[in-house]
Every structure is written in structure tokens, then in C-alpha cells.
Design a protein around this motif. Structure first.
Motif, PDB file in Angstrom:
ATOM      1  N   HIS A   1     -28.094 -23.229  15.440  1.00 23.31           N
ATOM      2  CA  HIS A   1     -27.489 -22.125  14.696  1.00 23.31           C
ATOM      3  C   HIS A   1     -28.597 -21.152  14.332  1.00 23.31           C
ATOM      4  O   HIS A   1     -29.595 -21.543  13.726  1.00 23.31           O
ATOM      5  CB  HIS A   1     -26.788 -22.652  13.436  1.00 23.31           C
ATOM      6  CG  HIS A   1     -26.203 -21.569  12.593  1.00 23.31           C
ATOM      7  ND1 HIS A   1     -25.102 -20.848  12.978  1.00 23.31           N
ATOM      8  CD2 HIS A   1     -26.582 -21.066  11.394  1.00 23.31           C
ATOM      9  CE1 HIS A   1     -24.816 -19.957  12.047  1.00 23.31           C
ATOM     10  NE2 HIS A   1     -25.713 -20.070  11.074  1.00 23.31           N
ATOM     11  N   LYS A   2     -28.461 -19.892  14.711  1.00 22.94           N
ATOM     12  CA  LYS A   2     -29.466 -18.879  14.417  1.00 22.94           C
ATOM     13  C   LYS A   2     -29.120 -18.210  13.088  1.00 22.94           C
ATOM     14  O   LYS A   2     -27.976 -17.841  12.847  1.00 22.94           O
ATOM     15  CB  LYS A   2     -29.514 -17.846  15.537  1.00 22.94           C
ATOM     16  CG  LYS A   2     -29.919 -18.433  16.868  1.00 22.94           C
ATOM     17  CD  LYS A   2     -29.868 -17.388  17.957  1.00 22.94           C
ATOM     18  CE  LYS A   2     -30.128 -18.039  19.290  1.00 22.94           C
ATOM     19  NZ  LYS A   2     -29.948 -17.130  20.405  1.00 22.94           N
ATOM     20  N   VAL A   3     -30.136 -18.070  12.258  1.00 22.88           N
ATOM     21  CA  VAL A   3     -29.953 -17.437  10.958  1.00 22.88           C
ATOM     22  C   VAL A   3     -30.764 -16.150  10.945  1.00 22.88           C
ATOM     23  O   VAL A   3     -31.954 -16.146  11.270  1.00 22.88           O
ATOM     24  CB  VAL A   3     -30.423 -18.385   9.823  1.00 22.88           C
ATOM     25  CG1 VAL A   3     -30.310 -17.691   8.479  1.00 22.88           C
ATOM     26  CG2 VAL A   3     -29.639 -19.675   9.846  1.00 22.88           C
ATOM     27  N   ALA A   4     -30.126 -15.063  10.565  1.00 22.03           N
ATOM     28  CA  ALA A   4     -30.811 -13.780  10.494  1.00 22.03           C
ATOM     29  C   ALA A   4     -31.631 -13.714   9.212  1.00 22.03           C
ATOM     30  O   ALA A   4     -31.225 -14.208   8.161  1.00 22.03           O
ATOM     31  CB  ALA A   4     -29.807 -12.645  10.533  1.00 22.03           C
ATOM     32  N   ILE A   5     -32.809 -13.121   9.316  1.00 17.06           N
ATOM     33  CA  ILE A   5     -33.685 -12.974   8.158  1.00 17.06           C
ATOM     34  C   ILE A   5     -33.617 -11.518   7.710  1.00 17.06           C
ATOM     35  O   ILE A   5     -33.927 -10.600   8.481  1.00 17.06           O
ATOM     36  CB  ILE A   5     -35.140 -13.346   8.518  1.00 17.06           C
ATOM     37  CG1 ILE A   5     -35.194 -14.789   9.003  1.00 17.06           C
ATOM     38  CG2 ILE A   5     -36.059 -13.119   7.326  1.00 17.06           C
ATOM     39  CD1 ILE A   5     -36.535 -15.180   9.555  1.00 17.06           C
TER      40      ILE A   5
ATOM     41  N   GLU B   1     -36.327 -18.880  17.599  1.00 13.74           N
ATOM     42  CA  GLU B   1     -35.682 -20.118  18.035  1.00 13.74           C
ATOM     43  C   GLU B   1     -36.711 -21.217  18.129  1.00 13.74           C
ATOM     44  O   GLU B   1     -37.860 -20.987  18.487  1.00 13.74           O
ATOM     45  CB  GLU B   1     -35.014 -19.911  19.387  1.00 13.74           C
ATOM     46  CG  GLU B   1     -33.889 -18.925  19.336  1.00 13.74           C
ATOM     47  CD  GLU B   1     -33.231 -18.777  20.677  1.00 13.74           C
ATOM     48  OE1 GLU B   1     -33.187 -19.762  21.424  1.00 13.74           O
ATOM     49  OE2 GLU B   1     -32.771 -17.677  20.978  1.00 13.74           O
TER      50      GLU B   1
ATOM     51  N   PRO C   1     -33.016 -11.586  13.928  1.00 19.42           N
ATOM     52  CA  PRO C   1     -32.800 -13.014  14.121  1.00 19.42           C
ATOM     53  C   PRO C   1     -34.087 -13.815  13.938  1.00 19.42           C
ATOM     54  O   PRO C   1     -35.181 -13.331  14.230  1.00 19.42           O
ATOM     55  CB  PRO C   1     -32.314 -13.123  15.573  1.00 19.42           C
ATOM     56  CG  PRO C   1     -32.157 -11.740  16.072  1.00 19.42           C
ATOM     57  CD  PRO C   1     -32.767 -10.811  15.103  1.00 19.42           C
ATOM     58  N   ALA C   2     -33.929 -15.019  13.437  1.00 18.31           N
ATOM     59  CA  ALA C   2     -35.073 -15.913  13.267  1.00 18.31           C
ATOM     60  C   ALA C   2     -35.533 -16.402  14.631  1.00 18.31           C
ATOM     61  O   ALA C   2     -34.774 -16.384  15.601  1.00 18.31           O
ATOM     62  CB  ALA C   2     -34.684 -17.108  12.389  1.00 18.31           C
TER      63      ALA C   2
END
Length: 149
Positions: free
Chosen positions: A132-136, A148, A145-146
Motif C-alpha cells: 500500500h503506497k502512502v502519499a507524504i 517503494e 508518493p512515498a
């Protein structure tokens, strides 16, 4: 302590592998284990099994708990002896290969295809396994996007 002479390539082993011809019961006792590759992409685990000379009807794919098993039997072809000799190098018999999958795999979503002697089994990853990618968010800038893993 015993001293053993070191030989980088054992000549006996080299000649045995070149000229050793299992015959009679030795040929029957040779166990056949098909080659198998396991890889993964973002969505699924991909299992490829080399099954030359077999039809899809000779293969079974079963899932019990978390264990996916591919099994079957390659039947021996009966050939007649000619000129007083016979050489058999191909192995025959039943085989069974198993892979333990992560928790949460849906057995109903598993698909299999067979083409040119290669069985391909596609096992979709469970939702919990997918990254799951979490935006910073940075103040005053758009969220990016953070990285990977």
C-alpha cells in the motif's frame, strides 16, 4: 586425521555421468521430478512446471489449507528392443510438487493454463499482501508518493 587427495574433477564421476546407462530395475527406480519455477509480480504468484509429453488430463492441481500441490503421472512408452540394445534416459512415473502459500489466498481465484508442455498456475495475492503506497504531504507542496520498498 586421514589425508585425502584432492581432485578438481573426479575422472570416475565424469566417466560415470557420461557412460552410465541405468538398465533393468535401475531405470525403473529413477525418480522423475519436473522442473518448477516460482515467481511473483505485483498481483500474483506464478508457478511454471515443465511437463513434456504430458496432457493436461494427466495433471492434478489441488489446494489444501495453504499448500498448493501439482501432481500427476508420466506414463512409460513401451519400445521394442532392436539390435540387442536398449537405452532409456527419460524418467517416467508419478510426481508431486508442493508450495506453501501465504494466508488469505482465495482457492477459487487460482487459474491454470497449459501450453507447449508447460503448466502455468496463477495464484492471485491476497489483499493483505499487496503493498500500500502512502502519499507524504509537505506543507505548501503537493503530496508525493512515498518510496517503494
Amino acid at each position: 586425521m586421514a589425508l585425502v587427495r584432492w581432485e578438481p574433477v573426479s575422472m570416475n564421476r565424469l566417466f560415470n555421468s557420461l557412460f552410465d546407462t541405468p538398465t533393468g530395475t535401475a531405470a525403473i527406480q529413477r525418480r522423475w521430478v519436473p522442473a518448477m519455477d516460482l515467481s511473483e509480480n505485483d498481483d500474483a504468484y506464478i508457478l511454471r512446471v515443465d511437463l513434456p509429453g504430458m496432457s493436461p488430463d494427466d495433471v492434478r492441481i489441488e489446494m489444501e489449507g495453504r499448500v498448493l500441490t501439482v501432481s500427476g503421472e508420466r506414463k512409460a512408452e513401451h519400445e521394442t528392443e532392436e539390435a540387442g540394445y536398449r537405452r532409456i534416459e527419460r524418467s517416467f512415473g508419478s510426481f508431486r510438487r508442493s508450495v506453501t502459500l501465504p494466508d488469505g489466498v482465495d482457492p477459487e481465484a487460482i487459474t491454470a493454463s497449459y501450453d507447449a508442455g508447460v503448466l502455468t498456475v496463477r495464484v492471485p495475492k491476497p489483499e493483505a499482501i499487496k503493498p500500500h503506497k502512502v502519499a507524504i504531504a509537505v506543507e505548501g507542496k503537493e503530496a508525493k508518493p512515498a518510496l517503494e520498498a
